[in-house]
Structures are given as structure tokens and as C-alpha cells.
Design a protein around this motif. Structure first.
Motif, PDB file in Angstrom:
ATOM      1  N   ALA A  50       0.825  -1.206   0.000  1.00  0.00           N
ATOM      2  CA  ALA A  50       0.000   0.000   0.000  1.00  0.00           C
ATOM      3  C   ALA A  50       0.862   1.260   0.000  1.00  0.00           C
ATOM      4  O   ALA A  50       0.488   2.286  -0.573  1.00  0.00           O
ATOM      5  CB  ALA A  50      -0.924  -0.015   1.216  1.00  0.00           C
ATOM      6  N   CYS A  51       2.050   1.181   0.612  1.00  0.00           N
ATOM      7  CA  CYS A  51       2.903   2.378   0.687  1.00  0.00           C
ATOM      8  C   CYS A  51       3.526   2.732  -0.666  1.00  0.00           C
ATOM      9  O   CYS A  51       4.158   3.776  -0.792  1.00  0.00           O
ATOM     10  CB  CYS A  51       3.978   2.202   1.752  1.00  0.00           C
ATOM     11  N   GLU A  52       3.336   1.896  -1.669  1.00  0.00           N
ATOM     12  CA  GLU A  52       3.805   2.265  -3.014  1.00  0.00           C
ATOM     13  C   GLU A  52       2.939   3.354  -3.630  1.00  0.00           C
ATOM     14  O   GLU A  52       3.355   4.029  -4.569  1.00  0.00           O
ATOM     15  CB  GLU A  52       3.727   1.058  -3.956  1.00  0.00           C
ATOM     16  N   ILE A  53       1.699   3.433  -3.160  1.00  0.00           N
ATOM     17  CA  ILE A  53       0.761   4.405  -3.731  1.00  0.00           C
ATOM     18  C   ILE A  53       0.170   5.236  -2.589  1.00  0.00           C
ATOM     19  O   ILE A  53      -1.020   5.128  -2.291  1.00  0.00           O
ATOM     20  CB  ILE A  53      -0.334   3.693  -4.570  1.00  0.00           C
ATOM     21  N   PRO A  54       1.010   6.084  -1.965  1.00  0.00           N
ATOM     22  CA  PRO A  54       0.551   6.779  -0.753  1.00  0.00           C
ATOM     23  C   PRO A  54      -0.487   7.875  -1.015  1.00  0.00           C
ATOM     24  O   PRO A  54      -1.303   8.153  -0.143  1.00  0.00           O
ATOM     25  CB  PRO A  54       1.848   7.369  -0.180  1.00  0.00           C
ATOM     26  N   ALA A 163      -5.990 -13.854   6.309  1.00  0.00           N
ATOM     27  CA  ALA A 163      -5.801 -12.537   6.938  1.00  0.00           C
ATOM     28  C   ALA A 163      -5.806 -12.655   8.456  1.00  0.00           C
ATOM     29  O   ALA A 163      -4.957 -12.063   9.143  1.00  0.00           O
ATOM     30  CB  ALA A 163      -6.897 -11.585   6.469  1.00  0.00           C
ATOM     31  N   ASP A 164      -6.742 -13.440   8.983  1.00  0.00           N
ATOM     32  CA  ASP A 164      -6.841 -13.580  10.443  1.00  0.00           C
ATOM     33  C   ASP A 164      -5.604 -14.273  11.020  1.00  0.00           C
ATOM     34  O   ASP A 164      -5.154 -13.956  12.121  1.00  0.00           O
ATOM     35  CB  ASP A 164      -8.099 -14.384  10.822  1.00  0.00           C
ATOM     36  N   ALA A 165      -5.060 -15.235  10.267  1.00  0.00           N
ATOM     37  CA  ALA A 165      -3.871 -15.952  10.748  1.00  0.00           C
ATOM     38  C   ALA A 165      -2.633 -15.062  10.695  1.00  0.00           C
ATOM     39  O   ALA A 165      -1.758 -15.132  11.568  1.00  0.00           O
ATOM     40  CB  ALA A 165      -3.655 -17.214   9.908  1.00  0.00           C
ATOM     41  N   MET A 166      -2.552 -14.218   9.670  1.00  0.00           N
ATOM     42  CA  MET A 166      -1.344 -13.416   9.477  1.00  0.00           C
ATOM     43  C   MET A 166      -1.332 -12.122  10.284  1.00  0.00           C
ATOM     44  O   MET A 166      -0.259 -11.631  10.661  1.00  0.00           O
ATOM     45  CB  MET A 166      -1.184 -13.061   7.985  1.00  0.00           C
ATOM     46  N   ALA A 167      -2.505 -11.551  10.542  1.00  0.00           N
ATOM     47  CA  ALA A 167      -2.555 -10.205  11.128  1.00  0.00           C
ATOM     48  C   ALA A 167      -1.758 -10.091  12.440  1.00  0.00           C
ATOM     49  O   ALA A 167      -0.971  -9.148  12.599  1.00  0.00           O
ATOM     50  CB  ALA A 167      -4.007  -9.769  11.322  1.00  0.00           C
ATOM     51  N   PRO A 168      -1.911 -11.043  13.392  1.00  0.00           N
ATOM     52  CA  PRO A 168      -1.134 -10.869  14.640  1.00  0.00           C
ATOM     53  C   PRO A 168       0.376 -10.955  14.414  1.00  0.00           C
ATOM     54  O   PRO A 168       1.137 -10.241  15.070  1.00  0.00           O
ATOM     55  CB  PRO A 168      -1.605 -12.046  15.515  1.00  0.00           C
ATOM     56  N   LEU A 169       0.789 -11.819  13.485  1.00  0.00           N
ATOM     57  CA  LEU A 169       2.232 -11.957  13.228  1.00  0.00           C
ATOM     58  C   LEU A 169       2.794 -10.697  12.568  1.00  0.00           C
ATOM     59  O   LEU A 169       3.924 -10.275  12.838  1.00  0.00           O
ATOM     60  CB  LEU A 169       2.479 -13.171  12.315  1.00  0.00           C
ATOM     61  N   LEU A 170       1.994 -10.109  11.695  1.00  0.00           N
ATOM     62  CA  LEU A 170       2.471  -8.938  10.944  1.00  0.00           C
ATOM     63  C   LEU A 170       2.359  -7.639  11.738  1.00  0.00           C
ATOM     64  O   LEU A 170       3.062  -6.666  11.452  1.00  0.00           O
ATOM     65  CB  LEU A 170       1.655  -8.794   9.649  1.00  0.00           C
ATOM     66  N   ALA A 171       1.470  -7.649  12.744  1.00  0.00           N
ATOM     67  CA  ALA A 171       1.128  -6.393  13.425  1.00  0.00           C
ATOM     68  C   ALA A 171       2.343  -5.574  13.859  1.00  0.00           C
ATOM     69  O   ALA A 171       2.414  -4.374  13.565  1.00  0.00           O
ATOM     70  CB  ALA A 171       0.209  -6.688  14.602  1.00  0.00           C
ATOM     71  N   PRO A 172       3.339  -6.174  14.562  1.00  0.00           N
ATOM     72  CA  PRO A 172       4.429  -5.316  15.055  1.00  0.00           C
ATOM     73  C   PRO A 172       5.274  -4.702  13.938  1.00  0.00           C
ATOM     74  O   PRO A 172       5.946  -3.697  14.164  1.00  0.00           O
ATOM     75  CB  PRO A 172       5.268  -6.273  15.922  1.00  0.00           C
ATOM     76  N   HIS A 173       5.226  -5.274  12.745  1.00  0.00           N
ATOM     77  CA  HIS A 173       6.071  -4.751  11.656  1.00  0.00           C
ATOM     78  C   HIS A 173       5.466  -3.499  11.000  1.00  0.00           C
ATOM     79  O   HIS A 173       6.173  -2.760  10.314  1.00  0.00           O
ATOM     80  CB  HIS A 173       6.313  -5.842  10.613  1.00  0.00           C
ATOM     81  N   ARG A 174       4.170  -3.298  11.198  1.00  0.00           N
ATOM     82  CA  ARG A 174       3.479  -2.092  10.708  1.00  0.00           C
ATOM     83  C   ARG A 174       3.870  -1.726   9.273  1.00  0.00           C
ATOM     84  O   ARG A 174       4.277  -0.592   8.990  1.00  0.00           O
ATOM     85  CB  ARG A 174       3.709  -0.921  11.666  1.00  0.00           C
ATOM     86  N   LEU A 175       3.751  -2.688   8.396  1.00  0.00           N
ATOM     87  CA  LEU A 175       4.138  -2.434   7.001  1.00  0.00           C
ATOM     88  C   LEU A 175       3.237  -1.374   6.358  1.00  0.00           C
ATOM     89  O   LEU A 175       3.623  -0.735   5.378  1.00  0.00           O
ATOM     90  CB  LEU A 175       4.090  -3.733   6.190  1.00  0.00           C
ATOM     91  N   GLN A 176       2.047  -1.191   6.939  1.00  0.00           N
ATOM     92  CA  GLN A 176       1.147  -0.168   6.386  1.00  0.00           C
ATOM     93  C   GLN A 176       1.701   1.239   6.584  1.00  0.00           C
ATOM     94  O   GLN A 176       1.274   2.174   5.917  1.00  0.00           O
ATOM     95  CB  GLN A 176      -0.262  -0.281   6.990  1.00  0.00           C
ATOM     96  N   ASP A 177       2.659   1.397   7.512  1.00  0.00           N
ATOM     97  CA  ASP A 177       3.248   2.722   7.755  1.00  0.00           C
ATOM     98  C   ASP A 177       4.643   2.854   7.132  1.00  0.00           C
ATOM     99  O   ASP A 177       5.328   3.849   7.375  1.00  0.00           O
ATOM    100  CB  ASP A 177       3.379   2.960   9.263  1.00  0.00           C
ATOM    101  N   ALA A 178       5.054   1.853   6.374  1.00  0.00           N
ATOM    102  CA  ALA A 178       6.417   1.873   5.824  1.00  0.00           C
ATOM    103  C   ALA A 178       6.499   2.759   4.582  1.00  0.00           C
ATOM    104  O   ALA A 178       5.500   3.337   4.139  1.00  0.00           O
ATOM    105  CB  ALA A 178       6.826   0.444   5.471  1.00  0.00           C
ATOM    106  N   LYS A 179       7.701   2.857   4.037  1.00  0.00           N
ATOM    107  CA  LYS A 179       7.832   3.491   2.719  1.00  0.00           C
ATOM    108  C   LYS A 179       8.608   2.543   1.814  1.00  0.00           C
ATOM    109  O   LYS A 179       9.414   1.721   2.284  1.00  0.00           O
ATOM    110  CB  LYS A 179       8.505   4.859   2.810  1.00  0.00           C
TER     111      LYS A 179
END
Ligand code: FES
Ligand SMILES: [Fe+2]
Length: 408
Positions: A50-54, A163-179
């Protein structure tokens, strides 16, 4: 050579589990067409970050076989996907891989679409022309912790289990806030399944990936890492530090967090972080990497300092576009907090090495002398799982009596 549906079903029934596929599955145009129909138009495909198209108007185009999809950020900051095909006479609208637009204008006769996909302008059409019925065709889209998934089917399969299985594992990485720090394309002259098979094992790593193996634990996805006391202790430490470290698995995905080797804290040439700022809410760099695969298009690694997303898209029977994206903290400045060459070096050389390997594999399976050989379960269980999944999907599809054109 092209083969028909009955012959394909016979080959699928006759295949020996735990062995490679017959050569036609890796090089026949009819099987490739079937793969596009049975796999790539029916499953959720991870296509980008998502951060490719901010910003509203930012877009990327995604090639999937002969189909192109536009993924964009709309006026309300939502992410939408459309077939990159004009509703007038079907011309392709956007040519570039990525860019920024205020409206989507078809170059042919200038039909103009809003970022919502609505048709805004269609010169010389009669007064009774229904513009509302001629917006761009939407493609279902979901985001999962900063990754964008699309599905070309009108009735997409369930996404929530993954999505439900991955969300807790991915949460701390916060890729939605990356660039996005870099996106590097590589064309591998090999069938997409050879590229995926290669990515599912590390049998070849010790001898082929000198740079990667400075830090990378050669214990691939399907091994049972929990059998190792060291890894159990690593998981316990990560959990104590607030970084979920259980294994998540489903028919078409698997995720596990694994440590690095030799005391490394990142996958770089010297094992030290490539980026001075942590990515997300992770406490420090000693969290190894979360590795996850989702069939049929992607495998990823999220580390303390960066994430790498690898996307594999079929662009021909013996051609696959492999795109590697590097995500870093959105505040990190190139030249100050990271050096781009240092960040990308290990993966760039590893990808070139893998390109050579899968092209070598393709050349060998194209020979009339090729017969499917046995996988090594201890180190190729990930390949076996992928190939079983693929064969199951194809068999079900062929039995489903869809309109698939199995014969070219
Ligand atoms: S084909 Fe797009 S405007 Fe005519
Ligand atoms: Fe490799």
C-alpha cells in the motif's frame, strides 16, 4: 506440443506424489493458459504494498498473463483495482508500471475515468448513452497489514482465514506505515512454477547463495523448527518482547519467525542492520525475520530494520516477472539512515543466482530426456506442499467443467 483436458487429467491422476511434474506442466502453452484460468484468475494474488501508492492518484499496473490491472489510491485514500481495459473498444489505458494521475484517460478516443472508475467523459457519444453503465470494471481488492491483494474472479474465495492468521504476526512490523525504498524487476526465463518451487526450498542455498548464507538460517518453511531447543528459546524471547512468534499455516500459506545465524541482526553482508531506524513497533533488531509465503505469487521476509516482498507473476509459458520490494521506516532517509546498495545487495545477488538456477531447471525439463525426479522430503517439503496444492487446484478446476480452454 499442446495437450488437451483429458490428457492433463490423466497426467494429474498418474503423477507420483513427491515427484516433480511432467515437462508439459513447465513448458506447454495449453497448461500455461490453464494455469492462468485455474490459478491466477481464481485466487487472491499479493501484488504490492500500500505504501507504493501513498497519495490519491498514485497507481501501479500489474501484469498477470495477458491481463493488466490498475491498482490506485482514490480520492478518498482508498485502494481500488480496475482492469486496465477501456470500456469503449477495449484499448489498454495505462502503459507505465507506476505513476500519478488525476484521471484515467484512454489514449485511443479519450474516454476519461475518475479515480473511482466512473466514466466522466466520452466525447461524441449519443445523448441516451448511459455513462453510469460504462465505468471501469472493478477488481476485488483487499489489504492485509500494508500488502495489497487482488482477485480477478467475480466471486473471490475466502480471504479472511489467511488474513486472520497473518494479522497478529504482521502487526508489530506495521508495514502499512512503511515506505518503499526500492522495487527491482527481474525477468526469469522459466515457468512460474519453477520459480515458486525454487523459492520453497533451501536445499540449494549452501552451495548457491554465498552472500545470503552469511546470515540466513537454512531451515526452510516446512521443517519443524519447534524441534530445536534454540529456536524454541528464540520464540520465547520474541514473545516476551511482544513479537508474536507462533507458526501460522493453511493450505496456501505458511508463516514462521526464524533467527539469523552467526549473531546477525539483519540480512546484510555483515549481518548488521541496513537501516538505522527500526521498522514498525518492534523492540529491537534481534527478532530474526518473519518469513511467509502465500501461493501463488509471493514470499516475504519482515526483519527488524526492513521488509522484503517478492512477487512472482507469470508473463509467458516460460517467463516470470520477479519483483523484489524493499520497505523501510517511512522516516528513514536514504543516504542518512540507509544506503540503498547495502540494503538491496544480498537480495539482488541472491535473486540473480536464483534466476540462473530456475533457467537452468527450465532448460533441463525442456529436454526430451527429462523424467520427473523425487523431491527430498527433509529439505523440499515446501516444494511438495506447493506442487500438491497446485495439482489439487488444477484437478478440481478440470473436473469443475468450467469454460477453460485446455486445448490451445
Ligand atoms: S478504446 Fe478507449 S476511448 Fe476508445
Ligand atoms: Fe535460492
Amino acid at each position: 506440443m499442446t495437450i488437451d483436458k483429458a490428457e492433463l487429467l490423466r497426467m494429474l491422476r498418474a503423477r507420483r506424489r513427491g515427484y516433480g511434474l511432467p515437462g508439459a506442466f513447465y513448458n506447454d502453452p495449453a497448461v500455461y493458459a490453464l494455469d492462468l484460468d485455474a490459478i491466477f484468475t481464481r485466487h487472491w494474488l499479493c501484488v504490492g504494498a500500500a505504501c507504493e501508492i501513498p497519495l490519491p492518484g498514485d497507481y501501479v499496473t500489474i501484469p498477470i498473463g495477458t491481463t493488466s490491472v490498475i491498482v490506485l489510491r482514490d480520492q478518498d485514500s482508498g485502494i481500488r483495482a480496475f482492469f486496465n481495459t477501456c470500456r469503449h473498444r477495449g484499448a489498454r489505458i495505462c502503459d507505465a508500471d507506476r505513476g500519478h494521475i488525476r484521471t484515467l484517460v484512454c489514449p485511443y478516443h479519450r474516454w476519461t475515468y475518475k479515480l473511482s472508475g466512473a466514466l466522466a467523459y466520452a466525447p461524441y457519444m449519443p445523448d441516451d448513452f448511459d455513462r453510469g453503465a460504462h465505468g471501469l470494471r472493478q477488481v476485488p481488492v483487499r489489504t492485509l497489514c500494508g500488502a495489497i491483494y487482488i482477485c480477478l474472479a467475480d466471486d473471490p474465495p475466502d480471504f479472511d482465514r489467511y488474513a486472520d492468521a497473518m494479522a497478529p504476526l504482521l502487526a508489530p512490523h506495521r508495514l502499512q506505515d512503511a515506505k518503499l525504498a526500492a522495487s527491482i524487476d527481474l525477468i526469469e526465463n522459466a515457468n512460474w512454477k519453477l520459480a515458486m518451487e525454487n523459492s520453497r526450498e533451501c536445499y540449494h542455498c549452501a552451495t548457491q547463495h554465498r552472500e545470503l548464507m552469511r546470515t540466513f538460517l537454512d531451515l526452510y518453511d516446512m521443517a519443524d523448527p519447534g524441534q530445536s531447543a534454540d529456536i524454541r528459546a528464540f520464540w520465547e524471547r520474541c514473545e516476551r518482547d511482544g513479537v508474536p512468534s507462533h507458526i501460522a499455516e493453511g493450505p496456501d500459506f505458511r508463516a514462521s519467525r526464524l533467527p539469523f545465524t552467526h549473531g546477525a541482526r539483519s540480512i546484510t553482508m555483515d549481518g548488521e542492520p541496513a537501516v538505522a531506524r527500526l521498522l514498525g513497533d518492534v523492540p529491537h533488531n534481534d527478532i530474526g525475520s518473519l518469513r511467509w509465503v502465500h501461493y501463488p505469487t509471493t514470499f516475504n521476509h519482515a526483519l527488524g530494520d526492513y521488509a522484503v516482498m517478492v512477487r512472482m507473476l507469470p508473463i509467458g509459458p516460460q517467463q516470470t516477472l520477479v519483483t523484489t520490494k524493499f520497505l523501510v521506516n517511512s522516516e528513514a532517509e536514504e543516504g542518512k539512515d540507509y544506503d540503498l546498495d547495502r540494503l538491496t545487495h544480498v537480495w539482488t545477488v541472491t535473486n540473480e543466482q536464483d534466476k540462473a538456477l530456475v533457467e537452468r531447471n527450465q532448460a533441463g525439463v525442456n529436454s526430451i530426456g527429462y523424467v520427473p525426479g523425487p523431491y527430498a522430503p527433509a529439505v523440499e517439503a515446501g516444494v511438495i506442499k506447493f506442487v500438491d496444492w497446485y495439482c489439487d487446484k488444477l484437478t478440481r478446476h478440470l473436473h469443475g467443467g468450467s469454460a477453460t480452454q485446455a486445448a490451445a
